[in-house]
Design a protein around this motif. Structure first.
Motif, PDB file in Angstrom:
ATOM      1  N   ASP A  15       2.278   8.659  10.806  1.00  0.00           N
ATOM      2  CA  ASP A  15       1.664   9.968  10.982  1.00  0.00           C
ATOM      3  C   ASP A  15       2.720  11.048  10.750  1.00  0.00           C
ATOM      4  OD1 ASP A  15      -0.321  11.757  11.574  1.00  0.00           O
ATOM      5  OD2 ASP A  15      -0.053  11.641  13.747  1.00  0.00           O
ATOM      6  N   ILE A  16       2.284  12.177  10.201  1.00  0.00           N
ATOM      7  CA  ILE A  16       3.158  13.343  10.037  1.00  0.00           C
ATOM      8  C   ILE A  16       2.429  14.509  10.698  1.00  0.00           C
ATOM      9  CG2 ILE A  16       4.376  14.830   8.397  1.00  0.00           C
ATOM     10  CD1 ILE A  16       4.054  12.649   6.267  1.00  0.00           C
ATOM     11  N   THR A  17       3.086  15.222  11.579  1.00  0.00           N
ATOM     12  CA  THR A  17       2.397  16.310  12.285  1.00  0.00           C
ATOM     13  C   THR A  17       3.337  17.491  12.465  1.00  0.00           C
ATOM     14  OG1 THR A  17       2.999  16.133  14.641  1.00  0.00           O
ATOM     15  CG2 THR A  17       1.539  14.456  13.792  1.00  0.00           C
TER      16      THR A  17
ATOM     17  N   TYR B  86       8.190   5.287   4.688  1.00  0.00           N
ATOM     18  CA  TYR B  86       6.929   4.544   4.564  1.00  0.00           C
ATOM     19  C   TYR B  86       5.708   5.460   4.367  1.00  0.00           C
ATOM     20  CZ  TYR B  86       9.833   0.926   6.806  1.00  0.00           C
ATOM     21  OH  TYR B  86      10.825   0.042   7.133  1.00  0.00           O
ATOM     22  N   PRO B  87       5.609   6.187   3.258  1.00  0.00           N
ATOM     23  CA  PRO B  87       4.444   7.073   3.073  1.00  0.00           C
ATOM     24  C   PRO B  87       3.139   6.290   3.273  1.00  0.00           C
ATOM     25  CG  PRO B  87       6.054   7.447   1.351  1.00  0.00           C
ATOM     26  CD  PRO B  87       6.543   6.250   2.130  1.00  0.00           C
TER      27      PRO B  87
ATOM     28  N   GLY C 278      -3.845   7.100   1.964  1.00  0.00           N
ATOM     29  CA  GLY C 278      -3.235   8.022   2.916  1.00  0.00           C
ATOM     30  C   GLY C 278      -3.287   7.440   4.324  1.00  0.00           C
ATOM     31  N   TYR C 279      -2.426   7.965   5.196  1.00  0.00           N
ATOM     32  CA  TYR C 279      -2.326   7.407   6.555  1.00  0.00           C
ATOM     33  C   TYR C 279      -3.683   7.385   7.252  1.00  0.00           C
ATOM     34  CZ  TYR C 279      -0.884   6.847  11.387  1.00  0.00           C
ATOM     35  OH  TYR C 279      -0.754   6.397  12.685  1.00  0.00           O
ATOM     36  N   TYR C 280      -4.419   8.528   7.187  1.00  0.00           N
ATOM     37  CA  TYR C 280      -5.721   8.556   7.871  1.00  0.00           C
ATOM     38  C   TYR C 280      -6.830   7.925   7.047  1.00  0.00           C
ATOM     39  CZ  TYR C 280      -3.868  11.125  11.771  1.00  0.00           C
ATOM     40  OH  TYR C 280      -3.143  11.458  12.889  1.00  0.00           O
TER      41      TYR C 280
ATOM     42  N   ALA D 268       0.844  -1.203   0.000  1.00  0.00           N
ATOM     43  CA  ALA D 268       0.000   0.000   0.000  1.00  0.00           C
ATOM     44  C   ALA D 268       0.877   1.250   0.000  1.00  0.00           C
ATOM     45  CB  ALA D 268      -0.916  -0.003   1.226  1.00  0.00           C
ATOM     46  N   SER D 269       1.987   1.201   0.739  1.00  0.00           N
ATOM     47  CA  SER D 269       2.874   2.360   0.811  1.00  0.00           C
ATOM     48  C   SER D 269       3.525   2.618  -0.555  1.00  0.00           C
ATOM     49  CB  SER D 269       3.939   2.117   1.885  1.00  0.00           C
ATOM     50  OG  SER D 269       4.769   3.235   2.001  1.00  0.00           O
ATOM     51  N   THR D 270       3.895   1.533  -1.239  1.00  0.00           N
ATOM     52  CA  THR D 270       4.487   1.690  -2.573  1.00  0.00           C
ATOM     53  C   THR D 270       3.464   2.302  -3.534  1.00  0.00           C
ATOM     54  OG1 THR D 270       5.858  -0.221  -2.137  1.00  0.00           O
ATOM     55  CG2 THR D 270       5.654   0.423  -4.439  1.00  0.00           C
ATOM     56  N   ALA D 271       2.196   1.852  -3.413  1.00  0.00           N
ATOM     57  CA  ALA D 271       1.144   2.402  -4.293  1.00  0.00           C
ATOM     58  C   ALA D 271       0.968   3.898  -4.012  1.00  0.00           C
ATOM     59  CB  ALA D 271      -0.170   1.658  -4.060  1.00  0.00           C
ATOM     60  N   LEU D 272       0.981   4.293  -2.731  1.00  0.00           N
ATOM     61  CA  LEU D 272       0.826   5.719  -2.406  1.00  0.00           C
ATOM     62  C   LEU D 272       2.041   6.513  -2.907  1.00  0.00           C
ATOM     63  CD1 LEU D 272      -0.645   8.074  -1.086  1.00  0.00           C
ATOM     64  CD2 LEU D 272       0.453   7.479   1.080  1.00  0.00           C
ATOM     65  N   SER D 273       3.232   5.923  -2.772  1.00  0.00           N
ATOM     66  CA  SER D 273       4.432   6.626  -3.257  1.00  0.00           C
ATOM     67  C   SER D 273       4.308   6.912  -4.752  1.00  0.00           C
ATOM     68  CB  SER D 273       5.688   5.783  -2.998  1.00  0.00           C
ATOM     69  OG  SER D 273       5.863   5.616  -1.613  1.00  0.00           O
TER      70      SER D 273
END
Ligand SMILES: C[S@@+](CC[C@H](N)C(=O)[O-])C[C@H]1O[C@@H](n2cnc3c(N)ncnc32)[C@H](O)[C@@H]1O
Length: 392
Positions: free
Chosen positions: A294-296, A289-290, A52-54, A17-22
């Protein structure tokens, strides 16, 4: 994709999933001519549909890395957080404001515990509306409400868009910090916007020089001329304006980590506040790992207050989380527990200690209250002592 040896490895599915988002983000960068602002990167990493993460399937909230989660929030830590908020909200609900709206409801734990506590306070709202960007979290919220407060679940509805007008009490815990920020670097006395590019090795920061007319006003006042990296919060401020436009009478409470502008854009804060959370490890690399972390960024509460005041709201209080919870009665609520029943008492006492301790969430986290047409309710109990509105 970048890996860090000391961090737990994601499962093969999660990595897929992370590769697909990248790929989605890399395509967006290509379509934009090779560079996007960090705000766009963060928006896609957190909220791209399904990936996306959320928006995706990451566990996110939980006690430790063992349950696959990345961080814990106050409502997950202890029901006394919601019970104390209920003490502040009950008199407002009693002023003919029988509606609550929550932004970014996470697992639904705050919604369930707030409704239960408001029932105990004799101040049940007629409706509890949730505004949630993530379909995956909406399903989790429905499940939590069905499990923890089944007799109250029918009061809860989910909104896809904001109504034109809302009278009632609004709450958002750790929502403002989850909104995309722009990054800027001052290097050798010149401001650059720090964006993201992509090549065969993955994502990388790339700085673009800025015309001085394009430098945000808040950065022009950054003290000194030494090199710094920092953030601005256009999305959180736009969100505040949208909330203000909707709030025709009532109060909005936002709880989050952050500072007034003078502390945020302080000469000693040279690296900004961007932070990532992966399996309860905090680290500064947003390209890891996109979609799986979480990114804040911390909140500039002065920016939030100014956006609210420009839109006609009153800043009814700004205090540390510890001050607010103690003013609103968390200590009295804890007295309902029997300390001789160590098995029940100790975990709750430890959790409340985390909410209040200066070394944990008590000082870094703040509560801001924004009101319209509610002068009869002021001062609010939560800000009776230690109100720091003057510092904004
Ligand atoms: C760090 S989580 C906090 C969740 C929960 N409030 C808690 O304390 O456990 C951030 C939440 O904010 C939501 N969010 C971010 N921007 C939002 C917006 N503009 N409107 C509504 N929810 C938003 C995310 O989808 C996510 O549920």
């Amino acid at each position: 994709m970048q890996k860090v040896a000391s961090l737990p490895l994601p499962s093969a599915d999660a990595l897929g999933a992370s590769t697909a988002l990248s790929t989605v983000i890399a395509d967006a960068i290509k379509a934009a001519g090779g560079w996007i602002g960090f705000d766009r990167f963060m928006s896609l990493a957190l909220y791209a549909p399904r990936l996306g993460y959320y928006s995706g399937g990451a566990a996110k909230f939980g006690r430790d890395a063992g349950d696959g989660s990345d961080f814990i929030t106050a409502p997950e830590l202890s029901p006394f957080f919601a019970r104390t908020l209920a003490r502040q909200f009950a008199p407002l609900i009693g002023m003919n404001l029988p509606q609550v709206m929550e932004f970014g409801a996470g697992t639904g734990r705050l919604a369930a515990d707030l409704l239960l506590a408001l029932e105990t306070e004799g101040a049940l709202p007629d409706t509890y509306r949730i505004v949630e960007l993530s379909g995956e979290l909406r399903a989790r919220q429905q499940q939590t409400l069905a499990e923890r407060a089944p007799h109250l679940a029918s009061r809860v509805t989910w909104l896809d868009t904001l109504p034109d007008r809302f009278e009632g009490v609004i709450v958002g815990n750790e929502v403002l910090d989850a909104m995309p920020v722009s990054l800027f670097a001052r290097i050798g006395g010149k401001w650059y916007e720090r964006g993201v590019s992509h090549d065969g090795n993955g994502f990388a920061y790339q700085d673009r020089v800025m015309e001085s007319s394009a430098v945000p006003a808040v950065l022009k006042n950054f003290p000194g001329d030494h090199d710094v990296v920092t953030e601005t919060h256009a999305e959180a401020e736009g969100f505040t304006r949208a909330v203000a436009a909707m709030l025709s009478r009532g109060a909005a409470f936002f709880i989050d980590y952050g500072f007034p502008a003078a502390e945020y854009y302080h000469p000693q804060r040279v690296g900004g506040t961007l932070m990532c959370h992966y399996r309860h490890h905090a680290h500064p690399d947003p390209f890891l790992y996109p979609g799986l972390q979480d990114i804040t960024a911390h909140v500039n509460f002065t920016g939030i207050a100014e956006a609210a005041v420009d839109a006609g709201l009153t800043v009814a209080g700004f205090a540390s989380q510890a001050r607010f919870l103690m003013n609103a009665g968390i200590t009295e609520l804890m007295m309902s527990l029997d300390p001789s029943d160590a098995r029940a008492f100790l975990p709750q006492a430890n959790a409340v200690q985390k909410l209040l301790s200066e070394a944990e969430m008590g000082e870094l986290f703040k509560v801001i209250a924004l009101t319209r047409d509610l002068d009869d309710a002021l001062p609010l109990a939560g800000f009776a002592r230690g109100d720091r509105t003057f510092a904004l």
